[in-house]
Scaffold this active site. Structure first.
Site, short mmCIF file in Angstrom:
data_model
loop_
_atom_site.label_atom_id
_atom_site.label_comp_id
_atom_site.label_asym_id
_atom_site.label_seq_id
_atom_site.Cartn_x
_atom_site.Cartn_y
_atom_site.Cartn_z
N SER A 135 0.83 -1.20 0.00
CA SER A 135 0.00 0.00 0.00
C SER A 135 0.87 1.25 0.00
O SER A 135 1.97 1.25 0.56
CB SER A 135 -0.86 -0.03 1.27
OG SER A 135 -1.44 1.22 1.48
N TYR A 159 -1.61 -0.71 10.73
CA TYR A 159 -1.93 -1.31 9.44
C TYR A 159 -0.77 -1.12 8.46
O TYR A 159 -0.29 -2.09 7.85
CB TYR A 159 -3.22 -0.70 8.86
CG TYR A 159 -3.41 -1.03 7.39
CD1 TYR A 159 -3.70 -2.32 6.98
CD2 TYR A 159 -3.27 -0.04 6.41
CE1 TYR A 159 -3.85 -2.63 5.63
CE2 TYR A 159 -3.41 -0.34 5.06
CZ TYR A 159 -3.70 -1.63 4.67
OH TYR A 159 -3.83 -1.93 3.34
N LYS A 163 2.13 -3.83 6.54
CA LYS A 163 2.49 -3.91 5.11
C LYS A 163 4.01 -3.76 4.95
O LYS A 163 4.65 -4.49 4.19
CB LYS A 163 1.77 -2.81 4.31
CG LYS A 163 0.27 -3.00 4.23
CD LYS A 163 -0.08 -4.22 3.38
CE LYS A 163 -1.55 -4.56 3.40
NZ LYS A 163 -1.88 -5.84 2.79
P1 NAD Z 1 -11.23 -6.88 1.51
O1 NAD Z 1 -11.39 -6.85 2.98
O2 NAD Z 1 -12.42 -6.62 0.67
O3 NAD Z 1 -10.59 -8.27 1.05
C1 NAD Z 1 -9.72 -9.00 1.86
C2 NAD Z 1 -10.22 -10.44 1.88
O4 NAD Z 1 -9.33 -11.24 2.67
C3 NAD Z 1 -11.62 -10.59 2.48
O5 NAD Z 1 -12.41 -11.36 1.60
C4 NAD Z 1 -11.40 -11.32 3.80
O6 NAD Z 1 -12.47 -12.16 4.14
C5 NAD Z 1 -10.11 -12.10 3.49
N1 NAD Z 1 -9.27 -12.40 4.67
C6 NAD Z 1 -8.87 -11.55 5.65
N2 NAD Z 1 -8.08 -12.20 6.52
C7 NAD Z 1 -7.97 -13.48 6.08
C8 NAD Z 1 -7.30 -14.63 6.56
N3 NAD Z 1 -6.58 -14.59 7.67
N4 NAD Z 1 -7.40 -15.78 5.85
C9 NAD Z 1 -8.14 -15.85 4.72
N5 NAD Z 1 -8.81 -14.78 4.23
C10 NAD Z 1 -8.72 -13.61 4.90
O7 NAD Z 1 -10.06 -5.85 1.15
P2 NAD Z 1 -9.56 -5.32 -0.27
O8 NAD Z 1 -9.90 -3.87 -0.36
O9 NAD Z 1 -10.00 -6.23 -1.35
O10 NAD Z 1 -7.99 -5.40 -0.06
C11 NAD Z 1 -7.23 -6.51 -0.49
C12 NAD Z 1 -5.78 -6.31 -0.09
O11 NAD Z 1 -5.29 -5.09 -0.63
C13 NAD Z 1 -5.58 -6.21 1.43
O12 NAD Z 1 -4.39 -6.88 1.76
C14 NAD Z 1 -5.43 -4.73 1.66
O13 NAD Z 1 -4.65 -4.44 2.80
C15 NAD Z 1 -4.71 -4.30 0.38
N6 NAD Z 1 -4.93 -2.88 0.07
C16 NAD Z 1 -6.21 -2.42 -0.06
C17 NAD Z 1 -6.44 -1.08 -0.32
C18 NAD Z 1 -7.84 -0.53 -0.43
O14 NAD Z 1 -8.02 0.67 -0.31
N7 NAD Z 1 -8.86 -1.35 -0.68
C19 NAD Z 1 -5.34 -0.20 -0.48
C20 NAD Z 1 -4.04 -0.72 -0.36
C21 NAD Z 1 -3.85 -2.07 -0.09
#
Ligand code: NAD
Ligand code: UDP
Length: 348
Positions: A135, A159, A163
């Site tokens: 991120s 958080y 990362k």
């Molecule tokens: P999200 O919460 O919609 O998706 C994450 C998924 O991981 C969910 O379906 C959740 O059920 C699953 N999950 C969480 N912990 C788990 C575990 N221990 N075992 C199995 N499954 C697990 O989030 P997103 O927005 O799709 O983000 C996806 C990734 O991208 C994350 O790692 C997040 O930190 C990163 N990210 C997101 C953003 C954003 O703004 N959306 C920005 C930068 C980075």
């Protein structure tokens, strides 16, 4: 005479952790359409299996869903023994900055310990290609814009630190065994939804992020937006971010997989458009896309927020051959299609 049949070549197979989530479900669509076989491992802690049913409807292709946790060694062993993955795309994790301040251990356990378990399983089963969701938050409060990958890192909340910790672990892993192929992608602000309106972002609580908050105001679920600060050093005083369409973002992952296929390496790339928009720009663009006024009030700055954050996307362009295609108008139109067709997300 019977003609000898040429065996159909096996499709490359991806393990997508967190594949039922917002970004992961869009990755499932694009990778199925690109010809990958897809296995999703997700514990559904922040998602619904309905997203995966929608993925199958959109693509008219099937994927394999395994409900399970990346911290569960026995489950990982089962998954890796059953399938021969070509690569892992690792989205599973927790992402709420505010919650990470009040429950840091939960975040380190899920995001850092969870990734360690996954890496152990990958190493054990000789699957050494990984794309990791990092991120832009790892840059902390950079003084200069646009942000390049060689800028100093320094996350300011638990958080972001999870990362950064994973990035450090991946660097050490690669240093110890340069046969790994690791792509770390630093996302800016993912927004938007698939053009079908069938999948999109579905926060389980009141949204922390701007775009889902605005779209829930537009659809009547929330009363008004609070704009956190109007005295920043930006063109209209409100915070500036680099919003990127989620479909562009996941296309960057497919490009990263192609790049990793060329040679073992550890790489880091920003995924952003390079353009910054303010909170008021977003409000205006969303009003236009939805035809609905977005009531808002000015509120104090949110702690830990930078005035501006936008990417220099040149490295991804030069090395991955990737650039974002969709503009802000399209991002808002796609969010609105998803939100207006599914006012309560997947839970209706
Ligand atoms: P999200 O919460 O919609 O998706 C994450 C998924 O991981 C969910 O379906 C959740 O059920 C699953 N999950 C969480 N912990 C788990 C575990 N221990 N075992 C199995 N499954 C697990 O989030 P997103 O927005 O799709 O983000 C996806 C990734 O991208 C994350 O790692 C997040 O930190 C990163 N990210 C997101 C953003 C954003 O703004 N959306 C920005 C930068 C980075
Ligand atoms: N923001 C806001 N009101 C909200 C949510 C966010 O004014 O209800 C602002 C926030 O201060 C920032 C921008 O919108 O300037 C983007 O915030 P978001 O949380 O979506 O992304 P991040 O700050 O994590 O980049």
């Amino acid at each position: 005479m019977t003609k000898e049949k040429t065996p159909t070549p096996k499709k490359p197979q991806l393990l997508i952790t967190g594949g039922a989530g917002y970004i992961g479900s869009h990755m499932c669509v694009e990778s199925l359409q690109a010809g990958y076989d897809v296995v999703v491992l997700d514990n559904l802690s922040n998602s619904s299996p309905k997203s995966l049913a929608a993925v199958e409807r959109i693509t008219q292709k099937q994927l394999t869903f395994i409900e399970g946790d990346i911290r569960d060694d026995a489950k990982l062993k089962e998954v890796f023994s059953k399938h021969q993955f070509d690569a892992v795309v690792h989205f599973a994790g927790l992402k709420a900055v505010g919650e990470s301040n009040s429950e840091p251990l939960k975040y380190y356990d899920n995001n850092v310990h969870g990734t360690l378990r996954l890496l152990e399983a990958m190493a054990e089963h000789d699957v050494k290609t990984l794309v990791f969701s990092s991120s832009a938050t790892v840059y902390g409060m950079p003084e200069q814009m646009p942000i390049r990958e060689d800028f100093p890192t320094g996350a300011i909340n638990p958080y972001g630190k999870t990362k950064l910790n994973v990035e450090v672990i991946l660097q050490d892993l690669y240093a110890s065994d340069p046969s790994w192929r690791i792509g770390m992608l630093r996302y800016f602000n993912p927004v938007g939804a698939h053009a079908s309106g069938e999948i999109g972002e579905d926060p389980s609580d009141i949204p922390n992020n701007l775009m889902p908050y605005v779209s829930q105001v537009a659809v009547g679920r929330l009363k008004e937006l609070s704009i956190f600060g109007n005295d920043y050093d930006t063109h209209d005083g409100t915070g500036v971010r680099d919003y990127i369409h989620v479909v562009d973002l996941v296309q960057g992952h497919l490009k990263a997989l192609e790049f990793l296929a060329t040679k073992p390496q550890l790489s880091v790339h920003n995924l952003g458009t390079g353009t910054g928009y303010s909170v008021l720009d977003i409000v205006q663009a969303f009003e236009k896309a939805s035809g609905t006024p977005i009531p808002y009030k000015m509120a104090p700055r949110r702690e830990g927020d930078a005035a501006k954050s936008y990417a220099d996307p040149a490295k991804a362009k030069n090395e991955l051959g990737w650039t974002a295609q969709y503009d802000l108008e399209r991002m808002c139109a796609d969010v609105w299609r998803w939100q207006s067709q599914h006012p309560n997300g997947y839970s209706e």
